[in-house]
Design an enzyme around this catalytic site. Structure first.
Site, PDB file in Angstrom:
ATOM      1  N   ASN A  10      -5.962  12.944  11.634  1.00 17.90           N
ATOM      2  CA  ASN A  10      -4.740  12.893  11.323  1.00 17.90           C
ATOM      3  C   ASN A  10      -3.664  12.278  12.278  1.00 17.90           C
ATOM      4  OD1 ASN A  10      -2.151  13.693  10.541  1.00 17.90           O
ATOM      5  ND2 ASN A  10      -2.303  16.103  11.072  1.00 17.90           N
ATOM      6  N   TRP A  11      -3.383  10.927  12.101  1.00 14.62           N
ATOM      7  CA  TRP A  11      -2.570  10.249  12.878  1.00 14.62           C
ATOM      8  C   TRP A  11      -1.057  10.775  13.164  1.00 14.62           C
ATOM      9  CZ3 TRP A  11      -4.030   4.447  11.113  1.00 14.62           C
ATOM     10  CH2 TRP A  11      -5.236   4.389  11.571  1.00 14.62           C
ATOM     11  N   LYS A  12      -0.672  11.774  12.085  1.00 18.71           N
ATOM     12  CA  LYS A  12       0.617  12.015  12.141  1.00 18.71           C
ATOM     13  C   LYS A  12       1.587  10.966  12.150  1.00 18.71           C
ATOM     14  CE  LYS A  12      -0.911  16.065  14.423  1.00 18.71           C
ATOM     15  NZ  LYS A  12      -0.562  17.356  15.073  1.00 18.71           N
ATOM     16  N   HIS A  95       0.310  21.200   6.297  1.00 23.69           N
ATOM     17  CA  HIS A  95       0.162  20.869   7.490  1.00 23.69           C
ATOM     18  C   HIS A  95       1.258  21.757   8.262  1.00 23.69           C
ATOM     19  CE1 HIS A  95      -0.014  19.761  11.794  1.00 23.69           C
ATOM     20  NE2 HIS A  95      -1.323  19.165  11.498  1.00 23.69           N
ATOM     21  N   GLU A  97       3.183  21.308  10.656  1.00 22.68           N
ATOM     22  CA  GLU A  97       4.207  20.712  11.235  1.00 22.68           C
ATOM     23  C   GLU A  97       5.189  20.513   9.871  1.00 22.68           C
ATOM     24  OE1 GLU A  97       2.030  17.462  13.148  1.00 22.68           O
ATOM     25  OE2 GLU A  97       1.567  18.698  14.676  1.00 22.68           O
ATOM     26  N   GLU A 167      -6.229  25.763  11.075  1.00 22.66           N
ATOM     27  CA  GLU A 167      -5.506  25.203  11.864  1.00 22.66           C
ATOM     28  C   GLU A 167      -4.545  26.081  12.711  1.00 22.66           C
ATOM     29  OE1 GLU A 167      -5.630  20.667  12.052  1.00 22.66           O
ATOM     30  OE2 GLU A 167      -3.784  21.150  11.292  1.00 22.66           O
ATOM     31  N   GLY A 173      -2.035  20.628  19.437  1.00 23.91           N
ATOM     32  CA  GLY A 173      -1.510  19.581  20.413  1.00 23.91           C
ATOM     33  C   GLY A 173      -1.378  20.364  21.634  1.00 23.91           C
ATOM     34  N   SER A 211      -6.757  20.657  19.024  1.00 19.02           N
ATOM     35  CA  SER A 211      -7.128  20.247  20.093  1.00 19.02           C
ATOM     36  C   SER A 211      -8.408  20.010  20.179  1.00 19.02           C
ATOM     37  CB  SER A 211      -6.865  21.183  21.216  1.00 19.02           C
ATOM     38  OG  SER A 211      -5.263  21.189  21.307  1.00 19.02           O
ATOM     39  N   GLY A 232      -6.201  15.330  15.636  1.00 23.31           N
ATOM     40  CA  GLY A 232      -4.763  14.788  15.820  1.00 23.31           C
ATOM     41  C   GLY A 232      -4.939  14.056  17.055  1.00 23.31           C
ATOM     42  N   GLY A 233      -4.664  14.284  18.307  1.00 22.51           N
ATOM     43  CA  GLY A 233      -4.383  13.532  19.347  1.00 22.51           C
ATOM     44  C   GLY A 233      -5.756  12.755  19.553  1.00 22.51           C
TER      45      GLY A 233
HETATM   46  P1  PGA Z   1      -4.552  18.103  17.585  1.00 24.61           P
HETATM   47  O1  PGA Z   1      -3.798  18.016  16.154  1.00 24.61           O
HETATM   48  O2  PGA Z   1      -5.899  17.757  17.357  1.00 24.61           O
HETATM   49  O3  PGA Z   1      -3.613  16.913  18.248  1.00 24.61           O
HETATM   50  O4  PGA Z   1      -4.328  19.453  18.150  1.00 24.61           O
HETATM   51  C1  PGA Z   1      -4.690  18.646  15.050  1.00 24.61           C
HETATM   52  C2  PGA Z   1      -3.705  18.519  13.701  1.00 24.61           C
HETATM   53  O5  PGA Z   1      -2.298  19.040  13.874  1.00 24.61           O
HETATM   54  O6  PGA Z   1      -4.191  18.498  12.716  1.00 24.61           O
END
Ligand code: PGA
Length: 249
Positions: A10-12, A95, A97, A167, A173, A211, A232-233
Site C-alpha cells: 500500500n503506497w498511500k 483503510h 486513513e 489493521e 505507521g 508496521s 505500508g512504509g
Molecule cells: P505501515 O502501514 O506498514 O506503514 O504501518 C500499513 C497500512 O496502512 O496499510
C-alpha cells in the site's frame, strides 16, 4: 486447499509515475520465483504505469479507493469500471486513513464492497480498532461491527472473494506492530465472524497490516490465521518489500 499467501504494497500517497516504474522494475526480478499473490496498490495516477510494467508476471494491481456508483456527478471520484478498464484487479476499501481523514463510512463501504465484486474487482477490506478501543477491551466488538456493516450487502457465497485486512490503527505507521498473539487472535476472530455470516471462512484470506517490516514479517506470516500482509512504509522500498514477499514462504 491451503490459502495462497497474499502480500500487498500500500503506497498511500507516495510515488510519482517515474518512481513507480523504477520500483516495479527493481521488484520483479527479486520476486520472479514466488508462488504468493503479490499486489501493488499505487496512487491512481500510477495505476496504468504499474499495470503496463507487470504484464506477463503474476503481480496484481489494486487501487486504494473507489466510488460505488459507475458514473455520475461525483467530482474527484473514480469508479469500478474505470479501474477495470485499466486492467486493475483489486481495490483497497475502508483503510483507516480514509475512515479517519476522509469521512469514509460503513454505509458507503456497504455499497462499495458489492460494487467492487460486481465489477470483478477483488476488495481488500480493512478493519481495525483504535488504541482506545483496544485498551477498553472492545477490539472484537469493533471488528464485528465493521465487518457486519461493511459486508452487509455481500452474499455468503461471495464472502470468500473478499480479502480482509486486520489493521489495528495504533500499529499503522508507528513502528509498533501487533504482537503475534494479538494478530493471531484478531485474525482468527475475523474468520469466526465470516463463518457466522455463512461464508466459507477457511477460504477467506485474512491479512495483517501495521508496521510489518522484513524483520518481523516471518513470525507474523507464520501464524495460522494470518494469510498475508498489507504493508505500508516497508513497501516503498523494493528490496524490503521483496524480503516480506519471501518471508511469506
Ligand atoms: P505501515 O502501514 O506498514 O506503514 O504501518 C500499513 C497500512 O496502512 O496499510
Amino acid at each position: 486447499m491451503p490459502r495462497t499467501p497474499y502480500i500487498a504494497a500500500n503506497w498511500k500517497m507516495n510515488k510519482t509515475v517515474a518512481e513507480a516504474a523504477e520500483f516495479v522494475d527493481a521488484l520483479l526480478p527479486r520476486i520472479a520465483a514466488t508462488q504468493n499473490d503479490v499486489v501493488i496498490c499505487p496512487p491512481f495516477t500510477a495505476l496504468s504505469e504499474v499495470v503496463q510494467r507487470r504484464y506477463g508476471t503474476a503481480v496484481k494491481v489494486a487501487a486504494q479507493n473507489m466510488h460505488e456508483e459507475e458514473s455520475g456527478a461525483f467530482t474527484g471520484e473514480i469508479s469500478a469500471p474505470m479501474l477495470v478498464e485499466l486492467d486493475v484487479e483489486a481495490v483497497v476499501l475502508g483503510h483507516s486513513e480514509r475512515r479517519q481523514f476522509f469521512g469514509e463510512t460503513d454505509e458507503a463501504l456497504a455499497r462499495k464492497v458489492p460494487a467492487a465484486l460486481a465489477a470483478d474487482l477483488e476488495p481488500i477490506l480493512c478493519v481495525g480498532e483504535s488504541e482506545a478501543a483496544r485498551d477498553g477491551g472492545e477490539t472484537e466488538e469493533v471488528l464485528e461491527r465493521q465487518l457486519q456493516a461493511d459486508l452487509a450487502g455481500v452474499e455468503p457465497t461471495d464472502l470468500a472473494r473478499v480479502v480482509i485486512a486486520y489493521e489495528p490503527i495504533w500499529a499503522i505507521g508507528t513502528g509498533r506492530a501487533a504482537t503475534p498473539e494479538q494478530a493471531q487472535e484478531a485474525c482468527a476472530y475475523i474468520r469466526d465472524v465470516i463463518r457466522l455470516r455463512g461464508g466459507v471462512a477457511d477460504d477467506v484470506r485474512v491479512l495483517y497490516g501495521g508496521s510489518v517490516k522484513p524483520a518481523s514479517a516471518a513470525e507474523l506470516l507464520a501464524l495460522p490465521d494470518v494469510d498475508g500482509a498489507l504493508v505500508g512504509g516497508a513497501a516503498l522500498d523494493p528490496e524490503d518489500f521483496a524480503a516480506i514477499v519471501e518471508a511469506a514462504g
